[in-house]
Design a protein around this motif. Structure first.
Motif, PDB file in Angstrom:
ATOM      1  N   ILE A 111       0.872  -1.173   0.000  1.00 28.96           N
ATOM      2  CA  ILE A 111       0.000   0.000   0.000  1.00 28.96           C
ATOM      3  C   ILE A 111       0.905   1.219   0.000  1.00 28.96           C
ATOM      4  N   ALA A 112       0.399   2.311  -0.571  1.00 27.02           N
ATOM      5  CA  ALA A 112       1.231   3.502  -0.709  1.00 27.02           C
ATOM      6  C   ALA A 112       0.351   4.750  -0.717  1.00 27.02           C
ATOM      7  N   ALA A 113       1.003   5.899  -0.749  1.00 28.94           N
ATOM      8  CA  ALA A 113       0.313   7.184  -0.761  1.00 28.94           C
ATOM      9  C   ALA A 113      -0.806   7.172  -1.805  1.00 28.94           C
ATOM     10  N   GLY A 114      -1.986   7.652  -1.385  1.00 31.76           N
ATOM     11  CA  GLY A 114      -3.134   7.705  -2.284  1.00 31.76           C
ATOM     12  C   GLY A 114      -4.060   6.514  -2.170  1.00 31.76           C
ATOM     13  N   ASP A 115      -3.705   5.516  -1.340  1.00 32.83           N
ATOM     14  CA  ASP A 115      -4.540   4.323  -1.182  1.00 32.83           C
ATOM     15  C   ASP A 115      -5.506   4.469  -0.013  1.00 32.83           C
ATOM     16  N   LEU A 116      -6.749   4.057  -0.234  1.00 31.83           N
ATOM     17  CA  LEU A 116      -7.758   3.929   0.819  1.00 31.83           C
ATOM     18  C   LEU A 116      -7.833   2.435   1.101  1.00 31.83           C
ATOM     19  N   VAL A 117      -7.568   2.041   2.350  1.00 38.16           N
ATOM     20  CA  VAL A 117      -7.417   0.627   2.675  1.00 38.16           C
ATOM     21  C   VAL A 117      -8.369   0.232   3.805  1.00 38.16           C
ATOM     22  N   VAL A 118      -9.016  -0.936   3.649  1.00 37.38           N
ATOM     23  CA  VAL A 118      -9.874  -1.476   4.701  1.00 37.38           C
ATOM     24  C   VAL A 118      -9.273  -2.796   5.170  1.00 37.38           C
ATOM     25  N   PHE A 119      -8.933  -2.835   6.468  1.00 33.57           N
ATOM     26  CA  PHE A 119      -8.397  -4.044   7.095  1.00 33.57           C
ATOM     27  C   PHE A 119      -9.512  -4.700   7.899  1.00 33.57           C
ATOM     28  N   PRO A 120      -9.760  -6.007   7.698  1.00 39.08           N
ATOM     29  CA  PRO A 120     -10.828  -6.677   8.446  1.00 39.08           C
ATOM     30  C   PRO A 120     -10.442  -6.942   9.903  1.00 39.08           C
ATOM     31  N   LYS A 121     -11.439  -6.949  10.763  1.00 34.80           N
ATOM     32  CA  LYS A 121     -11.244  -7.293  12.173  1.00 34.80           C
ATOM     33  C   LYS A 121     -10.631  -8.687  12.256  1.00 34.80           C
ATOM     34  N   GLY A 122      -9.632  -8.842  13.130  1.00 31.15           N
ATOM     35  CA  GLY A 122      -9.011 -10.149  13.345  1.00 31.15           C
ATOM     36  C   GLY A 122      -7.812 -10.441  12.458  1.00 31.15           C
ATOM     37  N   LEU A 123      -7.527  -9.583  11.487  1.00 30.36           N
ATOM     38  CA  LEU A 123      -6.385  -9.800  10.600  1.00 30.36           C
ATOM     39  C   LEU A 123      -5.079  -9.685  11.390  1.00 30.36           C
ATOM     40  N   THR A 124      -4.209 -10.678  11.255  1.00 30.21           N
ATOM     41  CA  THR A 124      -2.882 -10.648  11.873  1.00 30.21           C
ATOM     42  C   THR A 124      -1.866 -10.612  10.748  1.00 30.21           C
ATOM     43  N   CYS A 125      -0.997  -9.592  10.797  1.00 29.88           N
ATOM     44  CA  CYS A 125      -0.064  -9.389   9.693  1.00 29.88           C
ATOM     45  C   CYS A 125       1.223  -8.749  10.186  1.00 29.88           C
ATOM     46  N   THR A 126       2.162  -8.604   9.269  1.00 35.28           N
ATOM     47  CA  THR A 126       3.405  -7.879   9.531  1.00 35.28           C
ATOM     48  C   THR A 126       3.404  -6.645   8.648  1.00 35.28           C
ATOM     49  N   TRP A 127       3.668  -5.503   9.260  1.00 33.53           N
ATOM     50  CA  TRP A 127       3.839  -4.254   8.537  1.00 33.53           C
ATOM     51  C   TRP A 127       5.329  -4.046   8.331  1.00 33.53           C
ATOM     52  N   ASP A 128       5.754  -3.931   7.090  1.00 33.53           N
ATOM     53  CA  ASP A 128       7.135  -3.588   6.759  1.00 33.53           C
ATOM     54  C   ASP A 128       7.073  -2.202   6.118  1.00 33.53           C
ATOM     55  N   VAL A 129       7.332  -1.189   6.949  1.00 33.83           N
ATOM     56  CA  VAL A 129       7.230   0.205   6.479  1.00 33.83           C
ATOM     57  C   VAL A 129       8.507   0.518   5.701  1.00 33.83           C
ATOM     58  N   LEU A 130       8.367   0.585   4.375  1.00 37.36           N
ATOM     59  CA  LEU A 130       9.508   0.807   3.485  1.00 37.36           C
ATOM     60  C   LEU A 130       9.861   2.284   3.392  1.00 37.36           C
ATOM     61  N   VAL A 131       8.830   3.142   3.364  1.00 39.31           N
ATOM     62  CA  VAL A 131       8.994   4.596   3.331  1.00 39.31           C
ATOM     63  C   VAL A 131       8.068   5.137   4.418  1.00 39.31           C
ATOM     64  N   ALA A 132       8.593   6.042   5.256  1.00 40.33           N
ATOM     65  CA  ALA A 132       7.825   6.588   6.394  1.00 40.33           C
ATOM     66  C   ALA A 132       6.357   6.862   6.018  1.00 40.33           C
ATOM     67  N   VAL A 133       5.460   6.406   6.901  1.00 40.07           N
ATOM     68  CA  VAL A 133       4.022   6.478   6.636  1.00 40.07           C
ATOM     69  C   VAL A 133       3.350   7.589   7.440  1.00 40.07           C
ATOM     70  N   ASP A 134       2.413   8.250   6.784  1.00 39.54           N
ATOM     71  CA  ASP A 134       1.526   9.220   7.423  1.00 39.54           C
ATOM     72  C   ASP A 134       0.149   8.852   6.912  1.00 39.54           C
ATOM     73  N   LYS A 135      -0.793   8.610   7.843  1.00 38.55           N
ATOM     74  CA  LYS A 135      -2.115   8.173   7.414  1.00 38.55           C
ATOM     75  C   LYS A 135      -3.199   8.727   8.330  1.00 38.55           C
ATOM     76  N   HIS A 136      -4.419   8.785   7.795  1.00 36.99           N
ATOM     77  CA  HIS A 136      -5.615   9.026   8.590  1.00 36.99           C
ATOM     78  C   HIS A 136      -6.248   7.647   8.765  1.00 36.99           C
ATOM     79  N   TYR A 137      -6.835   7.365   9.953  1.00 37.83           N
ATOM     80  CA  TYR A 137      -7.491   6.067  10.133  1.00 37.83           C
ATOM     81  C   TYR A 137      -8.737   6.192  11.001  1.00 37.83           C
ATOM     82  N   ASN A 138      -9.625   5.205  10.833  1.00 39.76           N
ATOM     83  CA  ASN A 138     -10.870   5.149  11.555  1.00 39.76           C
ATOM     84  C   ASN A 138     -11.172   3.676  11.863  1.00 39.76           C
ATOM     85  N   CYS A 139     -11.421   3.371  13.127  1.00 35.93           N
ATOM     86  CA  CYS A 139     -11.713   1.986  13.527  1.00 35.93           C
ATOM     87  C   CYS A 139     -13.204   1.820  13.800  1.00 35.93           C
ATOM     88  N   GLY A 140     -13.718   0.688  13.380  1.00 35.44           N
ATOM     89  CA  GLY A 140     -15.110   0.382  13.678  1.00 35.44           C
ATOM     90  C   GLY A 140     -15.955   0.233  12.466  1.00 35.44           C
TER      91      GLY A 140
END
Length: 98
Positions: free
Chosen positions: A69-98
């Motif tokens: 995922i990268a700048a300009g992407d709108l992303v929806v992560f499902p509840k219960g997802l277990t993953c590894t984040w490998d931040v390749l380039v510093a991230v700045d994001k807006h987020y909303n849970c629920g």
């Protein structure tokens, strides 16, 4: 027109129209940022985020495949997802849970 990708239950909308972001109230969501790093994460709730800056490779535990995922992407992560984040380039994001 937006390009929609779905992988591992993660939905990614590449470059959604500004009117869609406004309708969702994205600019009013909480902001989060992270320098290049790698860490595990489990989503306790569904999370929707909009990537303002950066690039992340997300890998599901037990899977060899990943999704970026990268700048300009709108992303929806499902509840219960277990993953590894490998931040390749510093991230700045807006987020909303629920």
């Amino acid at each position: 027109m937006s390009n929609v990708i779905e992988k591992f239950g993660v939905k990614i909308v590449r470059n959604p129209p500004e009117e869609n972001l406004t309708e969702l109230g994205v600019r009013k969501w909480t902001k989060w940022n992270c320098p290049p790093s790698k860490f595990g994460w489990t989503y306790g709730n569904k999370e929707t985020c909009y990537i303002l800056e950066g690039k992340v490779k997300i890998s599901l535990y037990g899977k060899e495949e990943s999704v970026e995922i990268a700048a300009g992407d709108l992303v929806v992560f499902p509840k219960g997802l277990t993953c590894t984040w490998d931040v390749l380039v510093a991230v700045d994001k807006h987020y909303n849970c629920g």
